[in-house]
Design an enzyme around this catalytic site. Sequence first.
Site, PDB file in Angstrom:
ATOM      1  CE1 TYR A 186     -10.918  13.292 -70.036  1.00  0.00           C
ATOM      2  CE2 TYR A 186     -13.238  12.727 -69.868  1.00  0.00           C
ATOM      3  CZ  TYR A 186     -12.048  13.099 -69.267  1.00  0.00           C
ATOM      4  OH  TYR A 186     -11.985  13.267 -67.900  1.00  0.00           O
ATOM      5  CG  ASP A 210     -14.610   5.560 -73.661  1.00  0.00           C
ATOM      6  OD1 ASP A 210     -15.763   5.407 -73.209  1.00  0.00           O
ATOM      7  OD2 ASP A 210     -13.800   6.370 -73.186  1.00  0.00           O
ATOM      8  CE  LYS A 267     -20.176  11.392 -69.822  1.00  0.00           C
ATOM      9  NZ  LYS A 267     -18.934  11.310 -70.546  1.00  0.00           N
TER      10      LYS A 267
HETATM   11  C1  PLP Z   1     -17.527  11.121 -69.896  1.00  0.00           C
HETATM   12  C2  PLP Z   1     -16.580  10.209 -70.560  1.00  0.00           C
HETATM   13  C3  PLP Z   1     -15.602   9.492 -69.844  1.00  0.00           C
HETATM   14  C4  PLP Z   1     -15.339   9.738 -68.393  1.00  0.00           C
HETATM   15  O1  PLP Z   1     -16.416   9.425 -67.583  1.00  0.00           O
HETATM   16  P1  PLP Z   1     -16.500  10.070 -66.109  1.00  0.00           P
HETATM   17  O2  PLP Z   1     -17.704   9.424 -65.528  1.00  0.00           O
HETATM   18  O3  PLP Z   1     -16.624  11.545 -66.316  1.00  0.00           O
HETATM   19  O4  PLP Z   1     -15.243   9.711 -65.399  1.00  0.00           O
HETATM   20  C5  PLP Z   1     -14.842   8.559 -70.517  1.00  0.00           C
HETATM   21  N1  PLP Z   1     -15.006   8.342 -71.826  1.00  0.00           N
HETATM   22  C6  PLP Z   1     -15.920   9.018 -72.549  1.00  0.00           C
HETATM   23  C7  PLP Z   1     -16.072   8.710 -74.000  1.00  0.00           C
HETATM   24  C8  PLP Z   1     -16.717   9.984 -71.956  1.00  0.00           C
HETATM   25  O5  PLP Z   1     -17.577  10.681 -72.695  1.00  0.00           O
END
Ligand code: PLP
Length: 436
Positions: A146, A241, A274
């Site tokens: 994601y 990511d 995060k």
């Molecule tokens: C949480 C997450 C996102 C999205 O971040 P948001 O702050 O919720 O938009 C993108 N990539 C990864 C791997 C994530 O865990």
Amino acid sequence: MTPNTDRNQDLFDRARRTIPGGVNSPVRAFRAVGGTPRFVQRAQGPHFWDANGKRHIDYIGSWGPMILGHGHPAVLEAVQKAALDGFSFGAPTEREVELAEAICQLVPSIEMVRLVSSGTEAAMSALRLARGATGRSKIIKFEGCYHGHADALLVKAGSGLATFGNPTSAGVPPEVVQHTLVLEYNNLAQLEEAFALHGRDLACLMIEPIAGNMNFVRAEPHFMRRCRELCTQHGALLVFDEVMTGFRVGLGGAQAHYAQLLPGFRPDMTVLGKVIGGGMPLAAFGGPRAVMEQLAPLGPVYQAGTLSGNPVATACGLATLAQVRQPGFYEALAAKTTSLMQGLGQAAREAGVPFCADSEGGMFGFFLLPQLPRNYGQVMKTDGAAFNQLFHGLLDRGVYIAPALYEAGFVSAVHTDDDIAQTVQAAREVFATLAR
Ligand SMILES: *Cc1c(COP(=O)(O)O)cnc(C)c1O
């Protein structure tokens, strides 16, 4: 508790009248497991209290950011102080520079970084930059990873490799995902084939190096090595990511972990979020100077944000990073996570429930499966009904894990041995009800 004194239910009923599904992010609605979402009243350390005043041991921690637990005194102080000096200016501030310097220092592959407000925004911007810098359109992503909800990334695999993906959301026109190729995680043959077919048109390969959005699945080292080699060979950017793994699995993120396994390894670009905001809306993307200088105002790739580098959020992020960079922080955190996984494993074995687990730093995944899955399809073989029973059994006993079997879990630096022992005891009781 009788229904008419259940404040969680009352709030949920009320919320659903004005907020779609009663929540501002879908997983919070408990759709996967059923039941009433817990509305959080307040939190402290590793615990939160719901609207009924019931205490829960929190293994979500805002889906990762709360690595120091809730209400860490140094972070709280930094945020309060920053708030007194002003919430937002739409003009540069010193703390943005400090945070950028800290990120560049702690993540060596990042030479320059831009701050934004959410992981979605960071991943979307990194993708645009990768396309702008390479002059190419096609991208690779993996099933089960994601990267936020930008249109081009809301896509699932098409019918074959020569075809591109299909949207996973209404409102995303097929043309918008026509350049997105979706491959199976850890599948070398598909990776080779995709580069052989499309290598010259690929702007980037985006990957969660340790995937935390299909529970917890590691990219195997030989697979990661091949991703790196193929990107280099074909002139595509390797984009990590690390919104979830950055400063969560270790100080340099998952890339530091892979650099240990594969000497000299580094991604081209990194997406963070995060933990770097410590619970405030803050995210970032960064990489080599030559790529980052393609961004506006220096280069032709447009990107902007009214609240980007927000002064209160940067104060929170800086205070959080100041704690995690202290010597021994991640060793202590990893020891807690390992001890939780071992305790749960032991409890499952005693009950004869199939179970396996993996973790890195303060991030974990466990599965009601005999062996660790390597991709999304294998993760989804988990017995959903058994997971739901486990989830609700734990919740009843004051242990809050993710309300879906495809989510990772998080331990903070302030979870105590006692919290872990209580969790294992709760799991032991629930596993006994699962065993037949
Ligand atoms: C949480 C997450 C996102 C999205 O971040 P948001 O702050 O919720 O938009 C993108 N990539 C990864 C791997 C994530 O865990």
